[in-house]
Motif scaffolding. Structure first.
Motif, PDB file in Angstrom:
ATOM      1  N   VAL A 322       0.841  -1.200   0.000  1.00 55.31           N
ATOM      2  CA  VAL A 322       0.000   0.000   0.000  1.00 55.31           C
ATOM      3  C   VAL A 322       0.874   1.246   0.000  1.00 55.31           C
ATOM      4  CG1 VAL A 322      -1.901   1.185   1.150  1.00 55.31           C
ATOM      5  CG2 VAL A 322      -1.712  -1.295   1.318  1.00 55.31           C
ATOM      6  N   GLU A 323       1.915   1.214   0.826  1.00 59.29           N
ATOM      7  CA  GLU A 323       2.807   2.360   0.902  1.00 59.29           C
ATOM      8  C   GLU A 323       3.553   2.567  -0.412  1.00 59.29           C
ATOM      9  OE1 GLU A 323       6.726   2.788   3.363  1.00 59.29           O
ATOM     10  OE2 GLU A 323       5.015   3.209   4.652  1.00 59.29           O
ATOM     11  N   ALA A 324       4.009   1.449  -1.012  1.00 58.79           N
ATOM     12  CA  ALA A 324       4.729   1.554  -2.280  1.00 58.79           C
ATOM     13  C   ALA A 324       3.838   2.143  -3.361  1.00 58.79           C
ATOM     14  CB  ALA A 324       5.245   0.179  -2.707  1.00 58.79           C
ATOM     15  N   ALA A 325       2.529   1.841  -3.302  1.00 61.60           N
ATOM     16  CA  ALA A 325       1.602   2.383  -4.300  1.00 61.60           C
ATOM     17  C   ALA A 325       1.597   3.905  -4.269  1.00 61.60           C
ATOM     18  CB  ALA A 325       0.192   1.837  -4.056  1.00 61.60           C
ATOM     19  N   GLY A 326       1.821   4.475  -3.103  1.00 65.45           N
ATOM     20  CA  GLY A 326       1.839   5.925  -3.002  1.00 65.45           C
ATOM     21  C   GLY A 326       3.055   6.561  -3.628  1.00 65.45           C
ATOM     22  N   ASP A 327       4.118   5.770  -3.850  1.00 62.14           N
ATOM     23  CA  ASP A 327       5.349   6.306  -4.431  1.00 62.14           C
ATOM     24  C   ASP A 327       5.564   5.846  -5.873  1.00 62.14           C
ATOM     25  OD1 ASP A 327       6.231   7.810  -2.260  1.00 62.14           O
ATOM     26  OD2 ASP A 327       7.079   6.055  -1.277  1.00 62.14           O
ATOM     27  N   VAL A 328       4.572   5.195  -6.452  1.00 69.49           N
ATOM     28  CA  VAL A 328       4.716   4.671  -7.816  1.00 69.49           C
ATOM     29  C   VAL A 328       4.945   5.807  -8.806  1.00 69.49           C
ATOM     30  CG1 VAL A 328       3.344   3.700  -9.709  1.00 69.49           C
ATOM     31  CG2 VAL A 328       3.486   2.495  -7.536  1.00 69.49           C
ATOM     32  N   ILE A 598      -5.030   5.708  -3.296  1.00 68.56           N
ATOM     33  CA  ILE A 598      -5.129   5.331  -1.881  1.00 68.56           C
ATOM     34  C   ILE A 598      -3.743   5.297  -1.243  1.00 68.56           C
ATOM     35  CG2 ILE A 598      -5.714   3.431  -0.322  1.00 68.56           C
ATOM     36  CD1 ILE A 598      -8.072   2.808  -2.190  1.00 68.56           C
ATOM     37  N   GLY A 599      -2.749   4.799  -1.990  1.00 70.76           N
ATOM     38  CA  GLY A 599      -1.382   4.787  -1.480  1.00 70.76           C
ATOM     39  C   GLY A 599      -0.869   6.189  -1.212  1.00 70.76           C
TER      40      GLY A 599
END
Length: 716
Positions: A322-328, A598-599
């Motif tokens: 989830v956290e990685a999705a925010g930095d994609v 969401i990330g």
């Protein structure tokens, strides 16, 4: 085999997928869990709240001893009220309780869904295959089965499941096609088709077959099914802290240690000035100085981020994903089913000279009446949309499509034969019929097919051979892989977030370029193989990008495993679901865009509340520091900008505010700070303005208002 959709027999209640706000019932259910979390065995992973807990224990002990030791005495040269230490102890315990309440509410929001999932784990009877009858016509009829409990099934077993029965365990369909009710897992009431030999072969234990009969190979061990993993994850039992959370924990622990040292040195300094400070006041000072607000809410923010994904039908296998999705920064999307609808649709026909549009469209539609493919049915729909009346019972022998002929068609009883298919295949058929294309027709047909192909479409040539007349080509049907509505705007939104979009397709470069341009993606990879997908992801990662991708097939598994965020479709193969770190229960690949949002919302929420917490602590200095020393150093009174009544009321008001602000921020931690796709500099500016300035102003107002109430207590 034809899948006939029947009504489900009492399907399990779908899981709750939408929630809004925090109700009193949620709070009531979370209170017992919050009390149980008062144990230091639970708090050791949160150093900030562990310090508050230790302070509460010590202050409680002092409050019990004080009546026998002559009362609290003075602190900083000022008389301390009799009940001061006891009241401080109560609010310190409430501070720990409120922090636990935030985490308990966050975890409790997934329990309703977990309970509905548990209902699907009931032991059922399975028809396990133990032998085969080689003389039977179909695999499901050849199977000799024995009834066993679903808990006795082992990895690799084959079971036969018929209409009305529950699928006894996770597996892949190895024979047959059937409609399946997956509402107990996904919450969607519409049944889905599961069939062997493709990317829609995976089935989940506890779902119900509504039609036909399938043979399923079990791919999970008892207790290790997809539902078991879902239950564990939605309850938060398997949630691990992300690297970002660990780093923030280290920062908070470091700040806490620094302030512990500060608090320990204050009393010797005060004693030297002949104005010793009571231990209760020092503990209150410490609790108000350390970042208790973000320390209390940090775990709840992470749990709530995963819960927001569950609300949208996405199961995250780890908080790290989830956290990685925010930095994609790079998003890879399959063309088929993600950017386009996946099924090519007939959008137009191009007749040759001497052929009317109506004749061409009618011939194409007649040859497609018995064609079960989406492409064939779209030709029929196009004809009917243009006013043609077609009898679905038109007699004739259907000529099915094969990889060898690359054509399909219809042989009518009057001897008329219609063929549609790839241009080269139809030309070869005409030549075999003794009616090769004239030079003019060949040029016209070539121009039409090239124009359709260059626009990203697929040309289908239609030809007819009637009794007493030479065979001839009628024209071309334009099949188009239609881009989904609204995607261009969504890709533009991603571009504003700084995310590069790449379309992956097996189409030729010409078709891929046309679709990419229409969809508005930044780049594309044509004629992509599993190796090329993997190489592209590694190349992006070597350049410092975080990559997200979606897939549903076994050939996507290597790329899903390599990607920082790999979203597997629930309808896809078991290999794809095992390789990814998220599973989309609705099998909607465009949801990858929502996952990124969401990330980012998770990271922004954490950053916003951290900013608020630190700014919040700064304001408390102006309440407690003057209160501690202005009795000895009257010059510190100028720092009492809030005009607080007394040192005791100032300290107590600050401690009460410190506890209540946690409760006030629980809804924001669970809901998340609203995310808007803006530049990082704008985001930082808004963050500092709203949560930085807000964190400074709120304590001044809150502590001042609380002081107005506290001063009404006798002795304060």
């Amino acid at each position: 085999m034809t899948a006939v959709i029947q009504a489900p027999e009492a399907p399990a209640a779908p899981p709750e997928t939408k929630r809004s706000g925090i109700g009193w019932e949620q709070v009531r259910q979370a209170v017992p869990g919050a009390v149980r979390r008062l144990s230091p065995r639970h708090l050791w992973h949160n150093p900030v709240m562990l310090i508050v807990w230790a302070g509460a224990v010590l202050t409680t002990a002092i409050a019990v001893i004080e009546p026998f030791a002559g009362g609290p005495g003075t602190s900083g040269g000022t008389q301390v009220p009799v009940a001061f230490t006891a009241i401080i102890a109560v609010w310190l315990w409430l501070t720990v309780l409120f922090a636990n309440l935030a985490e308990a509410i966050a975890e409790g929001r997934g329990r309703a869904q977990a309970d509905s999932l548990r209902a699907t784990r009931t032991s059922t009877t399975a028809q396990r295959v133990h032998a085969y009858d080689a003389d039977a016509d179909a695999p499901a009829e050849r199977a000799r089965t024995a009834a066993v409990a679903s808990s006795d099934l082992r990895l690799g077993d084959h079971v036969v499941v018929t209409a009305g029965e529950l699928i006894p365990g996770d597996g892949d369909v190895v024979w047959g096609v059937a409609s399946v009710d997956e509402s107990a897992i996904t919450g969607e009431s519409a049944p889905v088709i599961r069939e062997s030999g493709g990317d829609r072969s995976a089935v989940t234990g506890g779902t119900r077959v509504l039609s036909d009969r399938i043979v399923v190979r079990i791919t999970s061990k008892p207790g290790e099914t997809f539902v078991d993993r879902m239950i564990s994850l939605v309850e938060g039992a398997a949630r691990q802290k992300t690297p970002n959370e660990i780093a923030l924990d280290i920062l908070l622990a470091s700040l806490s240690i620094v302030f512990v040292l500060v608090a320990l040195t204050l009393n010797p300094i005060a004693s030297y000035a002949a104005s010793p400070v009571s231990l209760a006041v020092l503990i209150a000072l410490l609790v108000c100085l350390i970042p208790t607000t973000i320390g209390a809410l940090l775990s709840a923010i992470g749990i709530a981020g995963m819960d927001r994904l569950v609300q949208r039908g996405v199961l995250a296998m780890s908080g790290r994903a989830v956290e990685a999705a925010g930095d994609v920064t790079t998003l890879l999307l399959d063309k088929t089913g993600t950017i386009t609808y996946g099924n090519r649709r007939a959008t137009d026909v191009v007749p040759l000279a001497g052929v009317t549009r109506e004749d061409l469209l009618r011939a194409a539609a007649l040859s497609s009446l018995a064609d079960p493919t989406p492409e064939g049915q779209s030709i029929v729909e196009l004809a009917r949309a243009e006013g043609m009346t077609l009898d679905a019972r038109t007699p004739g022998d259907v000529v099915p499509f094969t990889a060898e002929t690359r054509m399909s068609g219809l042989d009518r009883p009057d001897g008329t034969r219609i063929r549609k298919g790839a241009g080269s295949a139809v030309r070869a058929w005409l030549a075999a019929e003794g009616a090769p294309l004239s030079e003019a027709d060949a040029q016209a047909l070539g121009a039409a097919t090239d124009a359709i192909a260059s626009s990203g479409g697929t040309p289908l040539v239609v030809a007819i051979a009637a009794p007493g007349a030479p065979a001839r080509a009628l024209g071309v049907v334009h099949l188009k892989d239609v881009v989904k509505e609204g995607l261009t705007e969504r890709f533009a939104e991603l571009r504003a977030m700084g995310i590069r979009t790449v379309m992956i397709t097996g189409d030729n470069p010409l078709t891929a370029a046309a679709i990419a341009k229409e969809a508005g993606v930044d780049d594309y990879l044509a004629e992509a193989t599993p190796e090329q997908k993997l190489a592209l992801i590694r190349k992006e990662q070597e350049g410092g990008s975080l990559v997200a991708m979606t897939g549903d097939g076994t050939n996507d598994a290597p790329a899903l495993a390599q990607a920082d965020v790999g979203v597997a479709m629930h309808s896809g193969t078991s290999a794809a679901k095992e390789a990814g770190n998220m599973v989309d229960l609705d099998s909607d690949p465009t949801k990858l865009i929502d996952i990124v949002r969401i990330g980012k919302q998770l990271l922004i929420t954490r950053g916003a509340l951290t900013t608020f917490s630190i700014a919040n602590d700064v304001a408390k200095y102006f309440a407690i520091i003057p209160a501690m020393f202005m009795g000895v150093f009257p010059g510190l009174g100028v720092l009492n900008v809030m005009g607080l009544h007394s040192p005791a009321s100032a300290v107590l008001s600050a401690v009460i505010f410190n506890a209540l602000v946690i409760v006030a921020l629980i809804p924001l931690a669970l809901k998340g700070v609203r995310y808007r796709p803006v530049a990082a500099s704008q985001l930082l500016g808004r963050n500092l303005l709203v949560y930085g300035l807000g964190g400074l102003v709120a304590p001044f107002i809150g502590i001042w208002l609380l002081d107005l109430v506290v001063r009404l207590i006798p002795g304060f």
